[in-house]
Each structure stands twice: as C-alpha cells, then as structure tokens.
Design a protein around this motif. Structure first.
Motif, short mmCIF file in Angstrom:
data_model
loop_
_atom_site.label_atom_id
_atom_site.label_comp_id
_atom_site.label_asym_id
_atom_site.label_seq_id
_atom_site.Cartn_x
_atom_site.Cartn_y
_atom_site.Cartn_z
N PHE A 1 77.66 62.19 -47.02
CA PHE A 1 77.92 61.82 -45.73
C PHE A 1 76.14 61.29 -45.35
O PHE A 1 75.65 61.69 -44.96
CB PHE A 1 78.49 62.39 -44.68
CG PHE A 1 80.38 63.17 -45.21
CD1 PHE A 1 81.12 61.90 -44.68
CD2 PHE A 1 80.23 64.05 -46.32
CE1 PHE A 1 82.18 62.51 -44.57
CE2 PHE A 1 80.91 64.86 -46.47
CZ PHE A 1 82.43 63.74 -46.28
N ALA A 2 76.56 60.09 -45.45
CA ALA A 2 76.03 59.28 -44.54
C ALA A 2 76.00 59.07 -42.87
O ALA A 2 75.04 58.03 -41.91
CB ALA A 2 75.61 57.85 -45.63
N MET A 3 77.34 58.82 -42.38
CA MET A 3 77.99 58.45 -41.57
C MET A 3 78.96 59.06 -41.22
O MET A 3 79.50 59.65 -41.84
CB MET A 3 78.88 56.79 -41.92
CG MET A 3 79.04 56.17 -39.78
SD MET A 3 80.20 54.41 -40.60
CE MET A 3 78.87 53.82 -40.87
N ARG A 4 79.36 59.49 -39.97
CA ARG A 4 80.10 60.38 -39.27
C ARG A 4 81.04 59.29 -38.09
O ARG A 4 79.57 58.12 -37.31
CB ARG A 4 79.35 60.78 -37.98
CG ARG A 4 79.32 62.29 -38.89
CD ARG A 4 78.83 63.54 -37.42
NE ARG A 4 77.77 64.61 -38.59
CZ ARG A 4 78.49 65.82 -38.16
NH1 ARG A 4 78.04 65.78 -36.68
NH2 ARG A 4 77.31 67.01 -38.82
N GLY A 5 82.20 59.21 -38.16
CA GLY A 5 82.93 58.20 -36.88
C GLY A 5 83.16 56.64 -38.05
O GLY A 5 83.14 56.27 -38.89
N CYS A 6 84.60 56.30 -37.43
CA CYS A 6 85.47 55.11 -37.87
C CYS A 6 85.55 54.32 -36.58
O CYS A 6 86.44 55.15 -34.83
CB CYS A 6 86.31 55.53 -39.54
SG CYS A 6 87.25 53.59 -39.72
N LEU B 1 80.35 59.90 -52.67
CA LEU B 1 79.84 59.01 -51.12
C LEU B 1 81.09 58.84 -49.96
O LEU B 1 82.10 57.99 -49.75
CB LEU B 1 78.92 58.19 -51.21
CG LEU B 1 77.42 58.13 -52.18
CD1 LEU B 1 76.87 56.77 -51.61
CD2 LEU B 1 76.99 59.38 -52.25
N ASP B 2 81.34 59.81 -49.18
CA ASP B 2 82.86 60.43 -48.34
C ASP B 2 82.66 60.05 -47.17
O ASP B 2 83.40 60.14 -46.62
CB ASP B 2 83.01 61.96 -48.59
CG ASP B 2 84.29 61.96 -49.17
OD1 ASP B 2 84.23 61.59 -50.75
OD2 ASP B 2 84.49 63.00 -49.69
N ASP B 3 81.77 59.32 -46.74
CA ASP B 3 82.07 58.43 -45.55
C ASP B 3 83.69 57.60 -45.74
O ASP B 3 83.82 57.11 -46.08
CB ASP B 3 80.72 56.65 -45.11
CG ASP B 3 79.39 57.59 -45.45
OD1 ASP B 3 79.19 58.82 -45.17
OD2 ASP B 3 78.17 56.77 -44.70
N ASP B 4 83.63 57.87 -43.68
CA ASP B 4 85.79 57.33 -43.95
C ASP B 4 85.17 55.74 -44.58
O ASP B 4 85.85 54.64 -45.46
CB ASP B 4 85.63 57.06 -42.43
CG ASP B 4 86.30 58.47 -42.10
OD1 ASP B 4 86.20 59.54 -42.76
OD2 ASP B 4 86.82 58.82 -40.82
N THR B 5 84.68 54.81 -44.39
CA THR B 5 84.56 53.40 -44.44
C THR B 5 83.04 53.16 -44.85
O THR B 5 82.24 52.89 -44.13
CB THR B 5 85.34 52.29 -43.81
OG1 THR B 5 86.06 52.66 -42.79
CG2 THR B 5 84.90 51.21 -43.78
#
Length: 353
Positions: A183-188, A237-241
């Motif tokens: 994961f590189a990002m948290r949030g959407c 790579l499981d970032d939401d978007t």
C-alpha cells in the motif's frame, strides 16, 4: 520493558493481512514481543494451550464482518482461563463498535490502530490505566468508555515496513507465494455508496487529511526489502484508487520501479482517471493488469444508487485505452442490487462486460 502480545485471526486465505502486519511492526519497534495464531486452522484445545504457554498481556483479534462471529465464540471459550485483555479491531470493530457489549470483549479499536495499540501496550507494561486511550471503546465496571478518535496518521513514511514475518511464521504457503501486497496510500475521496470509505471519511471528518501518500522512495524501499528476503515475482498494489496519486508521484514511480525493483504489478483504477497519460505511466512502471469497477451495466442505477457518475461509453473507452497499452483488465461488478428489477440490471451488467 515490553509485554507479550498475541494476534489472532481466523485465517489468511493466502492474502497478507496488511493491517495486522503494520500493527505488529509498530509494536515490535516499541519493544514488545508479538506472535500470531491462525485460529481457523487449529483445534480449539491447541489454541488454548498456546495461549497458556505464551501468556500474553493482551490478545488482539482482527476481524472482518463474518469472521467476527467465529472469533467472538473463540474468545468466550479462551476467557474461561485467560486473564489478560481481549481487544477486537479491524473493519468489523470500526463500523460496529457496539460489539464491546459482547461477553468477554474488553476493548474495541476503531479506525487506525497503530498509536492506540502502542499506547495500550505501554499502559499494560506499566500496569497503568488503559481505559482512556483514544480510538478505543473500553469496558469498565462502571460501564463502557467511548473514547474519541485521534487524528489520522499524517506521515506514512514514519511507520515501519509491514512485519510480514509475523504471518509467515505460521503460514509457509503465504511466505512462498510469489505475489506480495503493498500500500502506498491511505484513504479515498470518492463517495460510492456501497463502499466503506464514505462512512469512514465521515467518522474522521476534521481529523486530518483523508488521502495520505508515502514517498516513492519509501514505497520502493519496502519492495526491495521484501524482494531481498522472500519470493516475489508479482505485486498487488492495493491502494483503493491507485491513480489518485499526483502526476509527479506517478512519474517518479514509473521511472524508478522498473530499474530498482523490476516486478510486474496489478492495481485498482477508476474509470474517470484512466486517461492517456496515466495509462502511459502505468505501462512504463510495469503494470500488467488492473481491477476496474463497472459495478452495473445500467447507467441510471450506477448514478442514482451507487453515486458513480460515468457512462457506459466512458467505461468502454477506459478499457480500450488500457488494452491498447497491453494492460489486462479485470472488472468488478455488483449483482442483486436493491432495485425494482435486479435481474434486468444483472443482465445489463453481463452485456456491458
């Protein structure tokens, strides 16, 4: 002085439980001893025997909805002998914190748990009061204490790399699986009605920036660290978007990943972000395939019920851009929607796919 802490999950199903791994990493960095049990694969007597031998100060249960029933039943059985704390976290506890009322549950953790877990472990090490920790609902003899949420973690680079070893020790198949999750990002920022994010964002309103991103350097360093220790020939790579990352971030990522890691990957994309330039950068980075939400073939249902504001033509155009670049597309779809004629909606979804 550290304490012993035990995570219990039902199983991995060959999916790395990233939240558990990050929690384990921050707890180990704080000086605590952490282990994990996959309870769905073990006889109840063996679970009890391992808990007695390890004698943890707290058991942390990580539960998705559905798994929680199994883990609640297990916890009630363990609490007949186990004297430490039983803490439930994960998606189910976040959105249904009322589970604190269940027999044998001492605390539930809502939302991001890294700082709460470290603070709880420190309190247990000092034999101090642990009932007033932000993000925790706690059960006391005077009733339930519903502590407020702390701000979202702003600097994701400050977190240690996910502790995969805590899962791999009990799941050699997961250790040896060639695909690893990152994961590189948290949030959407989107408000799709069927997704948890709109409720999660409302919970955290006013408590920090919703979308937070690791630096490219930190993200790639974790990939190199994992590849140097365990089998890894493909990445999820499981970032939401994934395409919510800034253009400059994607450009740096696309330049560095092939040279420094050299692994193909799959990621999640959204129709209205699939433009020619982003597709070019995905291809340059080594993207092999994407997950993309179609959800339904009926554009009225997609707009009015699901709050997804793109047309069928937009979906087709996005797929064509990806296919032209040689990137494979897997669609995500919702069936049996609560509409007047769900069968007709499902047929339209099938036809569009």
């Amino acid at each position: 002085m550290g304490v012993r802490l035990l995570f219990i999950i039902k199983d991995t199903a060959l999916v790395e439980r990233y939240g558990v791994m990050v929690l384990s990493a921050v707890l180990k960095r704080a000086g605590h001893d952490v282990r994990l049990l996959r309870a769905g694969r073990m006889p109840r007597q063996e679970i009890g025997a391992q808990v007695r031998r390890y004698d943890p100060a707290a058991i942390f249960y990580s539960a998705m909805t559905g798994e929680h029933q199994f883990l609640l039943t297990l916890n009630r059985a363990l609490k007949k002998e186990y004297q430490g704390l039983s803490v439930f976290g994960g998606p189910h506890a976040t959105f249904f914190p009322e589970m604190i009322e269940e027999e044998g549950v001492d605390a539930v953790c809502l939302g991001e748990g890294e700082d709460a877990a470290v603070e709880l472990a420190a309190a247990l090490a000092r034999d101090a009061d642990w009932t007033r920790i932000s993000n925790l609902w706690t059960k006391t003899r005077h009733g339930v204490v519903r502590n407020d949420l702390r701000p979202l973690i702003s600097d994701l680079d400050a977190l240690p790399f996910a502790d995969r070893e805590v899962l791999y020790e009990g799941d050699p198949a997961l250790r040896d699986h060639p695909t690893k999750i990152f994961f590189a990002m948290r949030g959407c920022v989107y408000q799709c009605t069927y997704c948890f994010n709109h409720s999660y964002n409302a919970m955290y309103a006013g408590r920090g920036k919703i979308c937070r991103t690791r630096s490219v350097a930190n993200f790639i360093d974790e990939m190199k660290w994992v590849k140097g220790r365990w089998p890894m020939t493909y990445m999820q790579l499981d970032d939401d978007t994934f395409l919510l990352h800034r253009r400059e971030w994607l450009e740096e990522f696309a330049d560095r990943l092939p040279r420094e890691v050299g692994c193909r990957f799959m990621c999640n994309v959204r129709v209205d972000l699939v433009d020619e330039e982003r597709v070019r950068l995905l291809k340059k980075a080594g993207c092999h395939a994407v997950w993309m939400g179609v959800e339904t073939g009926d554009p009225t249902i997609r707009r009015d019920l699901l709050q997804r504001f793109h047309s069928n033509d937009d979906i087709v155009a996005a797929v064509k851009r990806l296919k032209k670049a040689g990137i494979r597309v897997a669609t995500q779809n919702l069936c049996g929607l609560p509409v007047a004629d769900p069968v007709a909606a499902d047929v339209a979804t099938l036809q569009l796919n």
